[in-house]
Design a protein around this motif. Sequence first.
Motif, mmCIF file in Angstrom:
data_model
loop_
_atom_site.group_PDB
_atom_site.id
_atom_site.type_symbol
_atom_site.label_atom_id
_atom_site.label_comp_id
_atom_site.label_asym_id
_atom_site.label_seq_id
_atom_site.Cartn_x
_atom_site.Cartn_y
_atom_site.Cartn_z
ATOM 1 N N ARG A 98 0.840 -1.190 0.000
ATOM 2 C CA ARG A 98 0.000 0.000 0.000
ATOM 3 C C ARG A 98 0.881 1.248 0.000
ATOM 4 O O ARG A 98 2.055 1.203 0.365
ATOM 5 C CB ARG A 98 -0.927 0.026 1.207
ATOM 6 C CG ARG A 98 -0.235 0.130 2.555
ATOM 7 C CD ARG A 98 -1.240 0.247 3.674
ATOM 8 N NE ARG A 98 -0.617 0.320 4.985
ATOM 9 C CZ ARG A 98 -1.284 0.545 6.118
ATOM 10 N NH1 ARG A 98 -2.594 0.708 6.097
ATOM 11 N NH2 ARG A 98 -0.656 0.604 7.268
ATOM 12 N N ASP A 103 -5.796 1.524 1.224
ATOM 13 C CA ASP A 103 -6.117 0.103 1.290
ATOM 14 C C ASP A 103 -4.937 -0.759 0.845
ATOM 15 O O ASP A 103 -4.180 -0.397 -0.055
ATOM 16 C CB ASP A 103 -7.307 -0.221 0.374
ATOM 17 C CG ASP A 103 -8.620 0.269 0.936
ATOM 18 O OD1 ASP A 103 -8.686 0.564 2.144
ATOM 19 O OD2 ASP A 103 -9.590 0.356 0.161
ATOM 20 N N TRP A 104 -4.835 -1.923 1.473
ATOM 21 C CA TRP A 104 -3.861 -2.904 1.021
ATOM 22 C C TRP A 104 -4.301 -3.457 -0.327
ATOM 23 O O TRP A 104 -5.477 -3.724 -0.563
ATOM 24 C CB TRP A 104 -3.757 -4.058 2.021
ATOM 25 C CG TRP A 104 -3.109 -3.696 3.310
ATOM 26 C CD1 TRP A 104 -3.737 -3.359 4.479
ATOM 27 C CD2 TRP A 104 -1.703 -3.623 3.581
ATOM 28 N NE1 TRP A 104 -2.805 -3.090 5.457
ATOM 29 C CE2 TRP A 104 -1.556 -3.244 4.937
ATOM 30 C CE3 TRP A 104 -0.570 -3.846 2.810
ATOM 31 C CZ2 TRP A 104 -0.313 -3.083 5.531
ATOM 32 C CZ3 TRP A 104 0.684 -3.687 3.402
ATOM 33 C CH2 TRP A 104 0.798 -3.311 4.750
ATOM 34 N N PRO A 388 -8.000 3.235 6.464
ATOM 35 C CA PRO A 388 -9.189 2.386 6.565
ATOM 36 C C PRO A 388 -9.033 1.316 7.631
ATOM 37 O O PRO A 388 -8.010 1.219 8.296
ATOM 38 C CB PRO A 388 -9.265 1.758 5.175
ATOM 39 C CG PRO A 388 -7.832 1.676 4.752
ATOM 40 C CD PRO A 388 -7.172 2.904 5.312
ATOM 41 N N HIS A 392 -8.263 -5.330 5.968
ATOM 42 C CA HIS A 392 -8.774 -4.805 4.706
ATOM 43 C C HIS A 392 -9.461 -5.876 3.880
ATOM 44 O O HIS A 392 -8.897 -6.926 3.627
ATOM 45 C CB HIS A 392 -7.615 -4.195 3.910
ATOM 46 C CG HIS A 392 -7.928 -3.986 2.468
ATOM 47 N ND1 HIS A 392 -8.835 -3.050 2.045
ATOM 48 C CD2 HIS A 392 -7.495 -4.611 1.354
ATOM 49 C CE1 HIS A 392 -8.910 -3.090 0.719
ATOM 50 N NE2 HIS A 392 -8.113 -4.033 0.290
ATOM 51 N N ASP A 393 -10.685 -5.608 3.474
ATOM 52 C CA ASP A 393 -11.326 -6.374 2.409
ATOM 53 C C ASP A 393 -11.437 -7.856 2.734
ATOM 54 O O ASP A 393 -11.286 -8.704 1.858
ATOM 55 C CB ASP A 393 -10.538 -6.193 1.104
ATOM 56 C CG ASP A 393 -11.450 -6.204 -0.111
ATOM 57 O OD1 ASP A 393 -12.671 -6.014 0.068
ATOM 58 O OD2 ASP A 393 -10.951 -6.390 -1.228
#
Length: 413
Positions: A98, A103-104, A388, A392-393
């Motif tokens: 990142r 975000d990653w 964030p 992540h995700d």
Amino acid sequence: MRFSPVVLLSLVARATATILENGQERLNPYPGQADEVSLDGSWKQYANDAGEISYKGRWDSGFTSWWSVPGLKFGFTGDKLAVSFGKHTSDNVLVAYRVGGLDWEFSNVTADSAYQFVKPESSALEDTEYKDEKTFEMRVTNWVQISSVSVAADASLVKVPEHNKTIEVIGDSLASGQYATYEGLASWGFNFAAGLGNVEYTITAYPGICLTDKRCYGGDARGMKYQWSRASDVGDRANAAFGDSPEAWNFTAHRAADLVIINLGTNDEREQNNISGDEFYRNYVEMVEEVHKAWPDAQIVLMSLWGTFAKSGSTWVQRPIYGSEVKQVHEHFKEEGYVHYFDTSGILQHNDISPGGHPTDVGHLKIASHLMQWTKIKFDWEFSATGPEVQHDTTYWNNQESYKRWVASRRSM
């Protein structure tokens, strides 16, 4: 059964590209694939030992990564950036990267290749000038060797200041995130340390390792009491490279930890290893003494082992392991003042444990969140993560039959 080495997420990404999300496949599980590039005169190359590059976690003297989520971090100017990987990089290994606190993103890389992670059109460069310093961070799910880092010919790398606190997490597959969505990057160890936001951290954890210095599961690997003082982990790759003479970890050449979290014993307790409570207790005391000898000023936290859950009538009952022994170790050092006890009882429920016996993504987040709050209260540490959500995700798995089949397929790789 004997635990396999950490599963290469890259194999999943390239072979099946499957991440389950409440019974459905996630359409874009690994956003951010980087392009392989050839480095020409438009690039300025920095060697792997450049002072501007900060290595995070454990790397050996050949700049090869080991253990869980090691990484590198540096600042750079310009509008492009590439990293070259050496011959000891695993085939198609997955890395996360990142810019700043964005975000990653995720990319597969392989040996003897260079990959461009930042391009002029990258969204991460929006609202920045060419000469503005940006921060680049990479974390490795498994193993890479860094050969060099390159930027535009008229740009440069910049040393990034380090945070003033350092955390060391010592553990096994539970701390290294085995079978979590993004392995180490979805583990409670990573979520805890990265979630605090103002710390440097190393996660010295590997699946299947015992605390006791024993060749667990009938393999060649030694226990953490020995291997913790080595640069490399206990996997087959390390054994093939170093045999019985792994490279020592130079504690004096790296920053001392301020806070050490130990979560070990789950593999010691397994029937295949059959380490008695008395033997586990003696080895745990010696392990704490070794950590204290290396870092005399560190606060050391012993985590209780949550164990398993069993159905009892119309409910589920938690069955911790080595409960009295871990408390005994704490009592042994209690008057010294630098050893503390973190009780995990009641944090997890039965459906926070996957069918494979490891925390789900939710389970990892629960552990990390409770430990973060406990650390804040106990040691007066503040939360200062920017950007964030740290995890992540990721997906929150259910205990579903399709997941069981998927875990089985991963183990066979």
